[in-house]
Write an enzyme that holds these catalytic residues in place. Structure first.
Site, short mmCIF file in Angstrom:
data_model
loop_
_atom_site.label_atom_id
_atom_site.label_comp_id
_atom_site.label_asym_id
_atom_site.label_seq_id
_atom_site.Cartn_x
_atom_site.Cartn_y
_atom_site.Cartn_z
N ASP A 38 58.60 24.11 7.88
CA ASP A 38 57.58 23.92 8.68
C ASP A 38 57.05 25.10 9.68
O ASP A 38 56.39 24.84 10.69
CB ASP A 38 57.41 22.68 9.62
N HIS B 295 54.13 24.72 12.87
CA HIS B 295 54.71 24.77 14.24
C HIS B 295 54.01 26.03 14.90
O HIS B 295 53.33 25.88 15.78
CB HIS B 295 55.93 25.13 14.33
N GLU C 110 53.39 18.76 2.50
CA GLU C 110 52.69 17.60 2.73
C GLU C 110 51.36 17.76 3.66
O GLU C 110 50.76 16.67 3.63
CB GLU C 110 53.71 16.38 3.20
N GLU D 146 47.50 21.68 7.95
CA GLU D 146 48.21 22.41 8.90
C GLU D 146 48.48 23.68 8.25
O GLU D 146 48.89 24.77 8.94
CB GLU D 146 49.39 21.47 9.34
#
Length: 762
Positions: free
Chosen positions: A510, A514, A587, A591
């Site tokens: 991620d 982040h 997923e 983002e």
């Protein structure tokens, strides 16, 4: 369905992929779930010099050396050695960085037996007892897909392709499963070279370049007698010419084998039994190439094979191009090789490439039918880059003619801002999660932006500015609760928290999610205060985050090129260094593009036109790819018909799609699955998420449950409605009985009202 239920369901789905020859893969840590790190594999002795260690970039154009290229990592980031070492790779300081989030990473983990997908083929190391050890591979058709949990359901919750069907295994006499290993060399974003050896004698090896889109599985045999095993079994074996063989397996699938003999003397293959094709002699620099199907294009390409693939790109105005340049070894009659590409590639192929269509098509696992071309390059031309979308609110709805605020709207926005600027920014942001802290910083940076440019209220602006600066500076000086450290093994910037914390950040999960929030927040503050990025601490911090996730060049010795974004798939992969039988996954499409949007805005703040062009090109690629593979309008022709009604992919793996998340489905129905593909809503959201799609998703999946949702997901879903019906969204956000509990902790009412009213809500 509760958290425990969905976790168990996902585990069962993952296990259903496993053949009898595959052990269960460790689960990927869901967001918020603590997870023990995988076993630490033994470090291997350095076998050979990685050709990429020399700082010589083969990528060009937009992918040449970029921001802070080659500069030392700032000293505020302590240097550490990751506990989990890559298998089969040399990782000295002089070695090229190893990719952590792309297609070949499974081969660097555990016992190296988890599959990788070069597309259209899947390949894996096999060490199964009483079977041929080596590199196995296969191709699956759409007709083999498994839908579930109800096979007749429409929509199905998930579908996957049966894994590890051993159409062929590249093996050799003297190979033993207990001593088989693949050494990985020439690490690149789009390619890597595997050298298989057994018994510690690395000079006697099978060298197999693994390259995205490769038309052949090409194996160079050195000082070994080749054995080609098949668990499916060979029904027909025919030598068509001196160097060409036609093979039909018992599943009625035809493959073609080509042999290029670079040694003196006769060399041939023969069928020993239904499960083994063997060579008549030892091979030294003999190339065996295997491909699915038979075609004159294969004939014209045989003898040459790609050993690596490099990125090139350029932008002119609001149009751009990107290309995959294949470096070949050997010779073919055409001077070219066969390469495969996905629908979002061939839809916009340059005419010089599209004219080389072979006419062959093969199914990919999750991204529709692939087409092949007789070429050494794939060049895609992307029109309509989002050059006009910058900091100001923007929408693709036809009624949007530009930002315009009424006095009544400004009055309500000011009222919301007056309440939200008083919140404890530092206390809320200085927590133990890079992800959540980034969302908090981004939330208040947007409020600051609204105070400065929408309300033009200097009093509110000056009240909030020092608090936002102080909060960001905690991270810029690496003084947060879990400081970031620089990992000298995989070469990246990771959390110092244990591997299961912060959604697996320290294991490279991620990072674009982040760090994207932090970068976007800093860009917003820099838009308000241009001198903010002149501070060396701020500049070095942001630059290092960008280098970790999206280094432009393949020759930066400190970070791998484009760690997260996969230029072949057209989106990023969030999954880091955890072995998985399903491949990499992601997923949250939203983002993903939020990172690229933050990168674009930050580039504007520091006047880096190359970075801005690259970000705009990434966003255009995402728009095309995501609307084929992750966001499903009713007229989607790429995904299986029985999956379209889900409207979003949920979790997209290389080998399956599962309409789920790692943290649950929703309090009421499936709202979390939809919401994670929405947040955060920014001006770039409407560029990716078309009004047509958003309206369909709303009417078919969300409108009927929205009144029952009690928490912050409700605010996300209703702000998303502004992408096609801003009046509806305005009515909800402007109501008198406001409840802060119904918006996400990364959202503010101030920005929501400012965005909605700007695009036509008031």
């Amino acid at each position: 369905m509760g958290f425990r239920d969905i976790k168990n369901a996902l585990k069962k789905i993952d296990q259903s992929f496993k053949g009898n020859d595959e052990r269960d893969a460790p689960p990927i840590p869901p967001r918020g779930q603590d997870e023990a790190p995988p076993p630490i594999p033994p470090r291997l002795p350095k076998q050979s010099k990685d050709i990429a260690t020399a700082p010589s970039s083969k990528s060009s154009g937009l992918f040449g050396p970029g921001l802070a290229h080659g500069k030392n990592v700032p000293s505020i980031f302590q240097q550490v050695q990751h506990a989990q070492k890559p298998v089969g790779c040399s990782f000295e300081s002089s070695d090229a960085p190893i990719q952590t989030n792309n297609f070949y990473n499974n081969l660097c983990l555990e016992d190296q037996t988890y599959p990788v997908w070069t597309l259209p083929y899947s390949l894996w190391i096999t060490k199964d007892p009483d079977q041929d050890p080596g590199l196995a591979f296969n191709h699956t058709e759409a007709s083999q897909r498994v839908f579930g949990p109800d096979p007749s359901g429409n929509p199905a919750q998930f579908y996957f392709n049966p894994p590890k069907i051993k159409s062929f295994t590249l093996s050799a006499q003297g190979f033993h499963g207990d001593s088989l290993i693949a050494n990985l060399e020439s690490h690149n974003k789009l390619s890597v070279v595997a050298k298989l050896s057994s018994g510690g004698d690395t000079g006697r090896n099978i060298t197999v370049p693994l390259v995205h889109g490769m038309g052949f599985i090409s194996a160079v045999y050195n000082q070994l007698v080749p054995i080609i095993g098949s668990q499916v079994g060979v029904q027909q074996f025919e030598r068509v010419s001196e160097n060409k063989y036609r093979v039909m397996l018992f599943n009625q699938v035809v493959w073609t084998i080509y042999v290029t003999n670079n040694q003196r003397g006769n060399f041939s293959l023969e069928l020993k039994d239904p499960n083994h094709i063997v060579a008549n002699t030892e091979a030294n620099n003999v190339v065996i190439q295997i491909c699915r199907g038979e075609s004159s294009s294969y004939d014209q390409a045989a003898g040459a094979y790609p050993i690596s693939c490099h990125l090139d790109g350029s932008v002119q105005g609001n149009s751009g191009s990107y290309s995959f340049n294949y470096e070949l070894q050997g010779k073919s009659s055409s001077g070219s090789t066969v390469v495969w590409c996905l629908p979002h590639h061939y839809e916009i192929l340059d005419p010089s490439i599209s004219s080389k269509d072979t006419g062959m098509m093969l199914d990919s696992p999750t991204k529709g039918q692939m087409k092949s071309y007789l070429t050494n390059e794939l060049k895609m031309n992307e029109p309509n880059l989002p050059t006009e979308i910058n900091f100001d609110p923007w929408s693709s709805i036809e009624s949007f003619k530009g930002v315009n605020y009424s006095q009544n709207a400004l009055s309500l926005i000011r009222k919301a801002a007056e309440a939200e600027v008083k919140q404890d920014v530092v206390g809320m942001a200085n927590i133990d999660s890079m992800y959540t802290s980034g969302k908090i910083l981004d939330k208040f940076a947007y409020i600051l932006y609204v105070c400065r440019f929408v309300l033009k209220d200097d009093s509110l602006y000056q009240e909030l500015l020092p608090k936002v600066k102080e909060a960001i500076n905690i991270f810029a000086h690496n003084k947060q609760k879990y400081p970031l450290v620089y990992d000298t093994v995989w070469k990246g910037l990771i959390s110092s928290a244990e591997p299961g914390a912060d959604f697996g950040n320290s294991n490279y999960n991620d990072h674009h999610f982040h760090y994207g929030y932090h970068i976007h927040a800093i860009a917003l503050v820099a838009k308000c205060e241009p001198s903010f990025v002149e501070d060396s601490a701020i500049s070095e911090y942001t630059t290092t985050l960008l280098r970790d996730v999206a280094t432009s060049s393949d020759s930066d010795p400190y970070f791998p090129q484009s760690r997260s974004f996969d230029w072949f798939h057209g989106h990023s992969f969030a999954h880091g260094i955890f072995a998985s039988g399903d491949g990499k996954d992601e997923e949250s499409s939203s983002e993903d593009y939020h990172f690229a949007y933050g990168m674009k805005l930050y580039a504007q703040c520091i006047n880096d036109s190359s970075m801005e062009n690259r970000a705009n090109l990434m966003l255009a690629v995402m728009r095309r790819s995501m609307n084929m593979h992750m966001l499903f309008s009713d007229d989607n022709k790429i995904q299986p018909p029985q999956f379209i009604k889900n409207k979003v992919a949920g979790i997209s793996f290389e080998n399956k799609i599962d309409f789920a998340t790692y943290f649950g489905r929703g309090t009421i129905a499936d709202e979390w699955i939809h919401g994670i593909h929405m947040l955060p809503i920014t001006p770039i959201s409407s560029y990716i998420r078309t009004p047509k799609f958003v309206q369909e998703e709303w009417q078919q999946k969300l409108e009927g449950i929205i009144d029952q949702i009690p928490d912050g997901w409700k605010g996300i879903l209703i702000l998303n409605v502004a992408l096609f019906n801003p009046e509806y969204a305005w009515k909800w956000f402007s109501r008198d009985d406001w409840n802060d509990a119904q918006i996400d902790n990364g959202m503010s009412r101030t920005w929501s009202l400012a965005y909605i009213s700007a695009v036509g809500g008031f």
